[in-house]
Design an enzyme around this catalytic site. Sequence first.
Site, mmCIF file in Angstrom:
data_model
loop_
_atom_site.group_PDB
_atom_site.id
_atom_site.type_symbol
_atom_site.label_atom_id
_atom_site.label_comp_id
_atom_site.label_asym_id
_atom_site.label_seq_id
_atom_site.Cartn_x
_atom_site.Cartn_y
_atom_site.Cartn_z
ATOM 1 N N PHE A 118 11.144 3.435 85.879
ATOM 2 C CA PHE A 118 12.452 3.808 85.334
ATOM 3 C C PHE A 118 12.898 5.030 86.115
ATOM 4 C CE2 PHE A 118 14.029 2.492 80.901
ATOM 5 C CZ PHE A 118 13.700 1.172 81.091
ATOM 6 N N GLN A 238 25.536 10.447 77.299
ATOM 7 C CA GLN A 238 25.041 9.643 78.422
ATOM 8 C C GLN A 238 25.835 8.344 78.572
ATOM 9 O OE1 GLN A 238 20.860 7.665 78.642
ATOM 10 N NE2 GLN A 238 20.885 9.338 80.111
ATOM 11 N N HIS A 240 25.497 4.815 80.321
ATOM 12 C CA HIS A 240 24.500 3.952 80.964
ATOM 13 C C HIS A 240 25.175 3.212 82.107
ATOM 14 C CE1 HIS A 240 21.342 1.036 81.608
ATOM 15 N NE2 HIS A 240 20.581 1.692 80.745
ATOM 16 N N LEU A 250 24.149 -3.804 76.593
ATOM 17 C CA LEU A 250 23.278 -3.163 77.580
ATOM 18 C C LEU A 250 22.533 -4.177 78.453
ATOM 19 C CD1 LEU A 250 22.169 -0.283 78.321
ATOM 20 C CD2 LEU A 250 20.114 -1.012 77.142
ATOM 21 N N GLU A 253 17.844 -0.702 82.032
ATOM 22 C CA GLU A 253 17.442 -0.071 83.290
ATOM 23 C C GLU A 253 16.238 -0.816 83.883
ATOM 24 O OE1 GLU A 253 17.628 4.181 83.154
ATOM 25 O OE2 GLU A 253 15.870 4.404 84.426
ATOM 26 N N ARG A 286 20.316 8.372 85.299
ATOM 27 C CA ARG A 286 21.501 7.620 84.881
ATOM 28 C C ARG A 286 22.816 8.326 85.176
ATOM 29 N NH1 ARG A 286 19.052 5.358 79.176
ATOM 30 N NH2 ARG A 286 17.663 3.890 80.211
ATOM 31 N N HIS A 351 26.314 5.481 76.027
ATOM 32 C CA HIS A 351 25.027 4.900 75.650
ATOM 33 C C HIS A 351 24.203 5.771 74.715
ATOM 34 C CE1 HIS A 351 21.430 2.530 75.918
ATOM 35 N NE2 HIS A 351 20.743 3.482 76.517
ATOM 36 N N ARG A 386 19.294 12.450 79.608
ATOM 37 C CA ARG A 386 18.022 11.903 79.160
ATOM 38 C C ARG A 386 17.499 10.881 80.164
ATOM 39 N NH1 ARG A 386 16.591 7.034 76.634
ATOM 40 N NH2 ARG A 386 18.734 6.392 76.321
HETATM 41 C C1 LIG Z 1 21.160 -1.176 73.474
HETATM 42 C C2 LIG Z 1 20.233 0.000 73.534
HETATM 43 C C3 LIG Z 1 19.072 -0.064 74.277
HETATM 44 C C4 LIG Z 1 18.217 1.036 74.353
HETATM 45 N N1 LIG Z 1 17.078 0.947 75.109
HETATM 46 C C5 LIG Z 1 16.233 2.006 75.166
HETATM 47 C C6 LIG Z 1 15.019 1.931 75.903
HETATM 48 O O1 LIG Z 1 14.667 0.908 76.484
HETATM 49 N N2 LIG Z 1 14.218 3.026 75.942
HETATM 50 C C7 LIG Z 1 14.538 4.181 75.287
HETATM 51 O O2 LIG Z 1 13.761 5.128 75.343
HETATM 52 N N3 LIG Z 1 15.681 4.267 74.567
HETATM 53 C C8 LIG Z 1 16.524 3.210 74.483
HETATM 54 N N4 LIG Z 1 17.686 3.312 73.747
HETATM 55 C C9 LIG Z 1 17.889 4.491 72.899
HETATM 56 C C10 LIG Z 1 17.014 4.372 71.657
HETATM 57 O O3 LIG Z 1 16.878 3.034 71.295
HETATM 58 C C11 LIG Z 1 17.607 5.125 70.477
HETATM 59 O O4 LIG Z 1 17.932 6.430 70.845
HETATM 60 C C12 LIG Z 1 16.609 5.186 69.329
HETATM 61 O O5 LIG Z 1 16.107 3.915 69.012
HETATM 62 C C13 LIG Z 1 17.250 5.819 68.117
HETATM 63 O O6 LIG Z 1 16.351 5.729 67.040
HETATM 64 P P1 LIG Z 1 16.632 6.508 65.702
HETATM 65 O O7 LIG Z 1 15.526 6.170 64.789
HETATM 66 O O8 LIG Z 1 16.892 7.916 66.014
HETATM 67 O O9 LIG Z 1 18.010 5.898 65.162
HETATM 68 P P2 LIG Z 1 18.449 4.399 64.814
HETATM 69 O O10 LIG Z 1 17.475 3.384 65.214
HETATM 70 O O11 LIG Z 1 19.851 4.264 65.327
HETATM 71 O O12 LIG Z 1 18.476 4.415 63.245
HETATM 72 C C14 LIG Z 1 19.406 5.166 62.501
HETATM 73 C C15 LIG Z 1 19.167 4.899 61.035
HETATM 74 O O13 LIG Z 1 19.962 5.788 60.255
HETATM 75 C C16 LIG Z 1 20.583 5.104 59.199
HETATM 76 N N5 LIG Z 1 21.760 5.903 58.840
HETATM 77 C C17 LIG Z 1 22.647 6.511 59.654
HETATM 78 N N6 LIG Z 1 23.537 7.230 58.951
HETATM 79 C C18 LIG Z 1 23.201 7.078 57.656
HETATM 80 C C19 LIG Z 1 23.736 7.579 56.443
HETATM 81 N N7 LIG Z 1 24.774 8.419 56.419
HETATM 82 N N8 LIG Z 1 23.166 7.190 55.272
HETATM 83 C C20 LIG Z 1 22.102 6.358 55.286
HETATM 84 N N9 LIG Z 1 21.547 5.864 56.403
HETATM 85 C C21 LIG Z 1 22.087 6.232 57.572
HETATM 86 C C22 LIG Z 1 20.811 3.717 59.739
HETATM 87 O O14 LIG Z 1 20.893 2.781 58.691
HETATM 88 C C23 LIG Z 1 19.532 3.508 60.568
HETATM 89 O O15 LIG Z 1 18.482 3.024 59.751
HETATM 90 C C24 LIG Z 1 18.541 2.223 73.661
HETATM 91 C C25 LIG Z 1 19.699 2.285 72.908
HETATM 92 C C26 LIG Z 1 20.560 1.203 72.864
HETATM 93 C C27 LIG Z 1 21.840 1.343 72.083
#
Ligand SMILES: Cc1cc2nc3c(=O)[nH]c(=O)nc-3n(C[C@H](O)[C@H](O)[C@H](O)COP(=O)(O)OP(=O)(O)OC[C@H]3O[C@@H](n4cnc5c(N)ncnc54)[C@H](O)[C@@H]3O)c2cc1C
Length: 575
Positions: A118, A238, A240, A250, A253, A286, A351, A386
């Site tokens: 990556f 960021q 992407h 997406l 990468e 990126r 992204h 990032r």
């Molecule tokens: C398409 C895509 C591909 C990606 N691929 C990669 C990768 O290959 N490698 C990498 O390192 N990163 C990747 N990323 C980034 C990474 O996936 C995310 O940054 C990470 O998964 C975020 O996890 P999280 O637990 O912080 O939030 P999330 O998984 O977004 O979860 C947020 C949670 O908060 C809850 N929530 C939000 N607001 C409220 C509220 N007010 N009340 C109650 N619940 C709420 C939602 O219901 C959810 O459960 C990718 C991102 C995307 C969009």
Amino acid sequence: MQYTEVLVVGAGLAGLRAAIGVNERNHKALVLSKVHPLRSHSIAAQGGVNAALGNHHRGVTDTPLKHAFDTVKGSDYLADQDAAILMCEEAPKRIYELERWGCPFSRTVDGKIAQRPFGGAGFPRTAYAVDRTGHVMLHTLYEQAVRFEEYSERQEMGFLDEWLVTRLVVDAGVCCGVVAVNLLTGEVEGITAEAVIFGTGGSGRMYAQSTNALINSAHGMAVAYWAGVPLKDMEFIQFHPTTLWGTNILMTEGCRGEGGFLTNSEGKRFLADYPDSQKAMEVAPRDITARNMTREILAGRGVKGKYLNLDLRHLGADKINARLPGIREIAMSFAGVDPIVDPIPVIPAQHYTMGGISTNIHCETEVKGFYAAGEAACVSVHGGNRLGGNSLLDTVVFGAIAGWKAADFVDGKAAMKQGMKAVEAAVEEERKVLDALRNAAGTEDPAAIRDELGQAMQEGVGIFRDKEKIQKALGTVLALKGRFQDVKATYRGRGMNPELTNNLELRANLDVAEVVVRGALGREESRGSHFRVDFPQRDDARFLQHTVARHVDGEGKISFSPVALGTWEPKERKY
Ligand SMILES: Cc1cc2nc3c(=O)[nH]c(=O)nc-3n(C[C@H](O)[C@H](O)[C@H](O)COP(=O)(O)OP(=O)(O)OC[C@H]3O[C@@H](n4cnc5c(N)ncnc54)[C@H](O)[C@@H]3O)c2cc1C
């Protein structure tokens, strides 16, 4: 009114790992999420997760410190160095833990966890599970979260799915719970807790073009911000490089990590023409790749003047089917192209939110008993940019730390007495606010405000920024905030009212968008993803600092705070 020891808001990777952390320290966690945990955006992560495992023959000498250096360099030296070192040291532990819990990572021929290249490392450091890494990680953590061990001291975990937290309650500087809406019934309830952890994810949907799920609004960040917790480094957004032309889904990468090329309308690998991507080519960080792609399109060398091609054809059908099957499926379904025979049309799009709820290295915020982790938080390990694969890592490393720290905090605390009243009062107030929004009889269409906001963000605080553009965006955001006061609701029902949820999220997006714009305006330099055409150089003398935004009298007020240096001297980034 419900009570729990630790309330975890968000059930993505950060939230679930935090809840498991609370559980590991024998405390009771209640996990609340606006969608079912397995619908969190983490499920969509494709490419992989970084850790210095040294499993690839080109990466045998890899160490956590090298990983931390690449992270700091990739961040354009804005990451806190102690935080980056901690994350990279914890990385192998968290990955092997996931493996032990049954996470089906892809394997090398000798059975180790496979790693792919990556951006940022120069050799393969990114562990992956085909192109569904987030999917398998989230399922693994969910399995652990719902597992109940009859003979252990661990407490059973509670879940509230399809609940939305609208307010964080802070009493005398201590967090004592939240107000939340049961989205099914519309009931507004208070939840008191000894500690609250936010893992509420990123805020991509402020932008018109984003790879993020529709649920990724800035709502979680805004709820913390409204309660007096500052947001940090929000201008660093960021973009992407490779999202599908038309839908912005997406294209990981990993496509380039596996050897894919980016080509222009002449079929040329144009990244060779730009000094900052000449060497690393498709696997430069990126921010660099996204900028050079945009320059290429602006120079008239985009395909049909609009997009660039992500060419995987030379990888061959076997490799594409083995390593990137999800990408092939998405390209066929959403763009009508089969990457085995055709290049994929791509453009950069929003992204990831590098900034977020400001925390220290222990995921503690300024408010006692309130923690944040994952994309919602800014610890800060990503600084100005990032590295791909570091976000999934951030969620499991700092999710666990937030859970442990919150549990330790509960240990040292007498059970809640005072907070109850503050939560009750907040519930009363919130009922009125929600009723008013549900019955809003103004003239403004919220969908129009949302669309105009998305467009203003694209244009004003996109890949290339300057004072004039940013000021225009600020004017638009402030005007939209004003128009939102006169919004019109069309459905007045309490339960199952997505219009109400959308309006709550729109209100949040407007306030956090203002922070992004004000941060971008104040940062008169170029660093990481924040590129000012009018200030094209990094300016360490003035801006080797975090931007800190506070909500004061309904407006975002910006100040600066120091970056934790100490291990590496900031140097010019060269790849
Ligand atoms: C398409 C895509 C591909 C990606 N691929 C990669 C990768 O290959 N490698 C990498 O390192 N990163 C990747 N990323 C980034 C990474 O996936 C995310 O940054 C990470 O998964 C975020 O996890 P999280 O637990 O912080 O939030 P999330 O998984 O977004 O979860 C947020 C949670 O908060 C809850 N929530 C939000 N607001 C409220 C509220 N007010 N009340 C109650 N619940 C709420 C939602 O219901 C959810 O459960 C990718 C991102 C995307 C969009």
